[in-house]
Every structure is written in structure tokens, then in C-alpha cells.
Design a protein around this motif. Sequence first.
Motif, PDB file in Angstrom:
ATOM      1  N   SER A 175     -15.714   4.134  11.015  1.00 31.23           N
ATOM      2  CA  SER A 175     -15.083   4.549   9.816  1.00 31.23           C
ATOM      3  C   SER A 175     -16.109   4.233   8.743  1.00 31.23           C
ATOM      4  N   GLN A 204      -5.593   3.509  11.059  1.00 35.84           N
ATOM      5  CA  GLN A 204      -5.244   2.370  10.276  1.00 35.84           C
ATOM      6  C   GLN A 204      -5.896   2.834   8.717  1.00 35.84           C
ATOM      7  N   THR A 205      -6.274   3.854   8.580  1.00 35.60           N
ATOM      8  CA  THR A 205      -6.376   4.320   7.293  1.00 35.60           C
ATOM      9  C   THR A 205      -5.693   5.474   6.728  1.00 35.60           C
ATOM     10  N   ALA A 228      -0.842  -0.106   2.369  1.00 37.48           N
ATOM     11  CA  ALA A 228      -0.584  -0.472   3.851  1.00 37.48           C
ATOM     12  C   ALA A 228       0.386  -0.489   4.435  1.00 37.48           C
ATOM     13  N   ASN A 257      -9.039  -4.634  11.916  1.00 38.10           N
ATOM     14  CA  ASN A 257      -9.367  -3.515  12.773  1.00 38.10           C
ATOM     15  C   ASN A 257      -8.826  -3.783  14.168  1.00 38.10           C
ATOM     16  N   HIS A 285      -9.338  12.620   6.317  1.00 35.12           N
ATOM     17  CA  HIS A 285     -10.760  12.963   6.031  1.00 35.12           C
ATOM     18  C   HIS A 285     -11.077  14.242   5.195  1.00 35.12           C
ATOM     19  N   LEU A 327     -14.743   3.671   5.881  1.00 35.05           N
ATOM     20  CA  LEU A 327     -14.193   3.041   5.113  1.00 35.05           C
ATOM     21  C   LEU A 327     -14.297   1.344   5.495  1.00 35.05           C
ATOM     22  N   GLY A 346      -0.947   0.848  11.943  1.00 34.69           N
ATOM     23  CA  GLY A 346      -1.033   1.850  10.563  1.00 34.69           C
ATOM     24  C   GLY A 346       0.368   2.300  10.580  1.00 34.69           C
ATOM     25  N   TYR A 402     -10.512  -3.552   4.781  1.00 33.71           N
ATOM     26  CA  TYR A 402     -10.472  -3.047   6.081  1.00 33.71           C
ATOM     27  C   TYR A 402     -11.795  -3.575   6.677  1.00 33.71           C
ATOM     28  N   LEU A 444      -4.912   6.464   2.777  1.00 33.99           N
ATOM     29  CA  LEU A 444      -5.460   7.709   2.201  1.00 33.99           C
ATOM     30  C   LEU A 444      -4.411   8.700   1.881  1.00 33.99           C
ATOM     31  N   THR A 500      -4.097  12.342  12.230  1.00 36.40           N
ATOM     32  CA  THR A 500      -5.553  11.556  12.046  1.00 36.40           C
ATOM     33  C   THR A 500      -6.626  12.004  12.748  1.00 36.40           C
ATOM     34  N   LEU A 529      -9.142  -1.127   0.243  1.00 36.61           N
ATOM     35  CA  LEU A 529      -8.146   0.038   0.311  1.00 36.61           C
ATOM     36  C   LEU A 529      -6.784  -0.574  -0.481  1.00 36.61           C
TER      37      LEU A 529
END
Length: 426
Positions: free
Chosen positions: A397, A326-327, A407, A390, A256, A399, A81, A385, A331, A301, A404
Motif C-alpha cells: 500500500s 484497512q484504508t 478508523a 496491518n 484509490h 499509504l 477495517g 498505518y 479514504l 476495495t 491517516l
Amino acid sequence: MKILIKNGTVINHDRSEKINVLIENDQISALTKDEPSADKIIDATGKLVMPGLIDMHVHFRDPGFEYKDDVITGSETAVAGGVTTAMPMANTNPVNDNSAITKAMIKKARDRGLIDLLPIGAISQDCKGAKIVEMGDMIEAGCVAFSDDGLPVTDSSVMRQALEYSAHFGSFVINHSEDCSLCHGGVMNEGRVSALLGLKGMASEKEEIMVSRDILLAKKTGGHLHVAHVSSAWSLKLIDQAKKEGINVTCEVTPHHFTYDESELMGYDTNFKMSPPLRTNADVEAMREGLKSGLIDVIATDHAPHSWDDKFVEFDKAPFGILGLQTLVPLTLKLVDEGVIDYEKMVALTSYNPAKILKLSGKGEIAVGKLADIAIIDPELRYTYDAKLNKSKSQNSPLFGKELKGACVLTIKSGKVVFDFPNVVA
């Protein structure tokens, strides 16, 4: 070894420029329009070259819950990430409340060699909120801050001591802001949606009461309070007032909480169950405005892995928590696409400000003499994703399986390439 990153756009917290980056050994040795010779050349055309991200709030579940994640897989997930420095919370088993556990965590990460792991020690022994830990010993062992995250410090005298002692050692306290006597047993935000779903709610006042108390204790002691995972618009109002009064308060928000609201729970998806919970759309807008205005200091995160068995139960019984490492980039880039922040503010929130709060003079900027911790980001890359990408042992997640955009495609830690995006683009 020399590495040249060419043709990219270098993003710092205060400027962006098309310039090449030369790395020698573990440091940035030059920013240049030329193309000096190097052992390895990385073409970053169309990509953003950012300082390695610093995540001030993760859970690596090590020691004690390694079936969910551990320091090794946590490190691998982090660099995937773009995160090169991570601060794992202390609610492990046994709790990280002594120097021996702190040293063991750091050694395990150092042996893997992917990230700098800066542990957050417990505020209280065994996270029971009764007696503070030996902060001096733990700082000497490598702890950078103190938190009983997952559990609030309910005793105000203990919290006062923690703020006083941490300030004495030049450190700070991160409290999980929750008044557990209010809305006991709640599993989501209290409001219209919880009523429709028949689930017990957690009023935003549960967070705001504790934020208010801790701000007053920070005022009393002069200690540094860092408010974790802010979710309520009123919490931000309290923090704003505290900052205007000169109280030493900083805060973070998670992706989130600036992306999703309580309506996501209409399908009873336990991957949206977290603490603090997803709140109203008005709260989400307040988080976004706080990021835009600079009131919020950090994006973190609260990466919280849980196994499939943990989450695949009735909503009331599922644990709180969501994957996040990793998101983080996609986001946050969505905020840029929507005009909430720009690339420079993204770097400030994910790297420069955390480095400043943690007093990490060699991190947070791409500049000559700084440590060569770098995330190369493709803001236009579209991908799914999924299990191929992962790196965590867990998959909790919402997601997961979704497309997505944006990255980290290559991560450099101390002058070494530690992650390269696999060729599995959807």
C-alpha cells in the motif's frame, strides 16, 4: 449475551440519530434513549455507529497464493477495517470454478468466525473464457455472483451465456472490463505521464469498449451486470445512459480511483500500479461526482495483496494490485470531510447498497431485528498505518507508514466483538 452501545451516533443510509443500540445474542434487539442492563457496555461517545461494511470485491489469495494472504488473514484484515462481509474473487489456484472449492473457502472463514465470506465464483472454467461453470451447483454451495476478475471474458457469446444463466439463478455477473487487444502490455494510464516516464500505457478506451459491450449484452439478455472498479469518466457516462434506459447495471469504484491520479506514478512506486490504472485528475473528479450523484452504487476495495518480493522489482515486471481493506474507512471519510458525500451516503455505498444488490435482508442497516454486524468508527482518530496495525501478510500500500485520519475502532460480528483498535495511536 447482551451488549449495549451507548452515546454514539447511529448512521443509516437515510438517517442519523443519537441513540443507544442493544444487542442480544446475534441480533439488534432495541434502539433506545434508555440504558437497559447489559453484560457488556461500550461507550461510543464521539463515534459513529455504522452497519458492518460489505466489501463486494476482495482477493484473499486462498487457495494457492497463501504467502500473500489467506482466508484467515483476509478475515482479520477485513474486520480491522470494519468489514464484516467480504466477497473474494475466483482467480485463485486452483480457480474457484467448482462447488468443492467454494465450500472449502466458506468453511475456512466460518471456522475462524470473524466475517461472512460470500465467494464469487469464476464465470468460466479455469478462468479461460471458453466454457461457463456449473452456476447452479456453485450457487447452492454458497457463491453469490460470478467473475473472472483479473481477466476479461473476451468471447461475447460466453459473456451472453453467463448473463443469461446467472439471471436464471437470480444471481449476477461482474466483469473485468478490459479489451486486451488494445494497448497490449500496458502498465499505467496512457497519456502525458506515461510518455514522460517512458512506460507503455493503457488507454481508457480499453475499459470503455468492454463496458459498452457488456451493457449491450445485459440489454439483450436482461441479466444483471455489475461493473467492477470503474476508473474512466466515459465508463460512467455509458453506465449512466444504460441506467436511464432501464438496463440492469450496477457499478463500483475503489478508494484509490477516487483518491489518486496518474501523477502518483512519477516516482515509479509499484504500490501505485494497479489494473485498471490510476487515470487523469478529470477521471478522479468524475468518480467523485458519480459518488455524489448516486450514479455509483458501491465502494469496494479490490483488496489485492502482493508480497514485498513481488512488488520490489522493475515497474514493468511488478504485478497489479494494492491493499485496501484497512484504508477503506479513512479514504472514504476524506470524501465526507471534503463535502463530496455525507455519512448517510457513506453507509449507502459501503453497506446498504451492497446488501440490497446481494439480497441480504438482515444486513446493511442498524435496525431492530437486523443482524448485529456493526462498525464503530472514530472519524477524528489520527494514527500511523504501519506493521503494528496491518493485519495482511503483505504490505503493498502506498499509504504504509503514513498518518491517516479516521478508523474503525471496534467491529462487532453477529453480536461478538471481533476487533478492537490497539493502543498504538501516533
